[in-house]
Design an enzyme around this catalytic site. Structure first.
Site: not given
Length: 395
Positions: A141, A231, A283
């Site tokens: 930024y 996860e 997963d």
């Protein structure tokens, strides 16, 4: 916050583990890095003053290949998914490599890279001199102004420049005092005390943001008997709602996908310093397996720092592709991207027979953790996970 001894939620007994971690004096390493930055800067100035275009040479460390360093210095940042690459096509060697990799910033597209590299080095130099830190997000930024905004179209340009400078100075990226923004969460009976005497209480609702761990955590306290890494944030929150922590007496952790450095360091600390069994649930797809591998074996982006980040004690608890049929879980076909990732994982040198067997089964279809948790409200927390852990059904 209760500052006394924890109570074991299952037995009512106190069973606190506490580890004090000695503070690290970074004076010598800061001096080395400051001198390194000044040496590189002096070399660049001399090249420019002599009418030459600047060129930076990076010494290859013993655990990087020439290809790895060349890629990290010259590839377009948009082609690199930082913190999401595991050990692909990188071979370890026990012998030092005396080669050097050079970047010629006169090449097309390299001028902005040169400017950003020098900007990051200047920021790191100031931070090291003052012994202060800022986040890479904050630097991004700061650079989003009229003069320098073209150097950083996206955050990943800053991230890659930090990795470039770290490689150039042969140090870990976090040693430059430019820290990645924390994103991981931890929940459970866990108290972390930081160098500045701040206390992170992970019993807060929704879990606590994992702080930067390196040279920062000086004390860890817990009554948990294990660590469970999941996860996704959605699964993390679901397990909290389903009382997973008291059911398993665990510390629940998520890196919200590919984990950041702070999350990986905390998992390693809990596993090795606290000697807690550590399980990971991802997963049943190639990218889930890849995330598990990042925790257990390390990532290509930070391959050099694998000793500080990889946690070989992590065990893959699930979701195993081989159990989907027995659980009655519907699968979906793998995409082309899945198949490419799967082939890359299968080729890694650390893949053993058990891993390869599961990856072979995965070729018939994939599923998410949520597919397993949909059978009943608390199936994952009260049935699936306890049975897997009790039966030592992990890889």
């Amino acid at each position: 916050m209760n500052r006394g001894r924890f109570t074991d939620g299952r037995t009512g007994n106190t069973g606190e583990k506490k580890v004090d971690i000695p503070g690290v004096d970074n004076t010598e390493s800061r001096a080395r890095l400051i001198a390194g930055i000044e040496s590189v800067t002096s070399s660049v100035i001399q090249q420019i003053c002599s009418g030459r275009l600047p060129q930076i040479s990076s010494p290859l460390s013993h655990n990087r290949t020439a290809t790895d360093t060349q890629l990290s210095l010259e590839d377009d940042p948009s082609a690199s998914n930082l913190e999401s690459q595991s050990l692909e096509e990188i071979e370890e060697t026990n012998e030092p490599v005396a080669k050097k990799s050079s970047t010629d910033f006169a090449k097309k597209g390299c001028k902005d890279k040169f400017a950003l590299t020098m900007t990051v080095m200047a920021a790191a130099h100031h931070l090291l001199l003052t012994n202060t830190t800022i986040t890479r997000r904050s630097l991004y930024y700061d650079l989003k102004n009229k003069k320098t905004s073209s150097l950083v179209p996206e955050q990943r340009y800053v991230d890659q420049a930090v990795n470039h400078v770290a490689n150039l100075l042969n140090c870990a990226p976090w040693e430059l005092n430019l820290l990645p923004t924390s994103k991981g969460l931890a929940a459970g009976e866990l108290i972390l005390t930081l160098l500045d005497n701040r206390v992170i209480d992970c019993t807060v609702p929704g879990g606590a943001l994992i702080p930067h761990v390196a040279s920062n955590v000086i004390s860890i306290r817990t009554t948990a008997s294990m660590v469970l890494v999941v996860e996704k944030d959605a699964v993390f929150q679901k397990l909290l709602e389903d009382d997973c922590i008291p059911l398993l007496n665990c510390i629940l952790v998520t890196g919200k996908g590919y984990p950041d450095v702070a999350t990986r360091m905390l998992v390693k600390l809990l596993s090795e310093k606290m000697e807690l069994p550590t399980y990971v649930v991802v997963d049943a797809d190639p990218f889930g397996v890849d995330i598990m591998c990042v925790y257990r074996f390390g990532s290509a982006t930070l391959f050099k720092e694998r000793k500080s980040l990889a946690c070989p004690n992590v065990r893959w608890l699930g979701i195993h592709p081989s159990e989907l049929l027995g659980l009655g879980v519907s699968t979906v076909p793998l995409t082309d991207s899945d198949l490419l990732k799967l082939a890359a994982i299968e080729s890694r040198p650390y893949m053993n027979e058990a891993f390869l067997r599961e990856l072979g089964t995965m070729k018939t279809g994939k599923a998410e953790i949520e597919n397993v948790s949909s059978f009943s409200r608390k199936f994952l927390a009260a049935t699936y996970l306890p049975c897997k852990i009790k039966g030592n059904d992990y890889i």
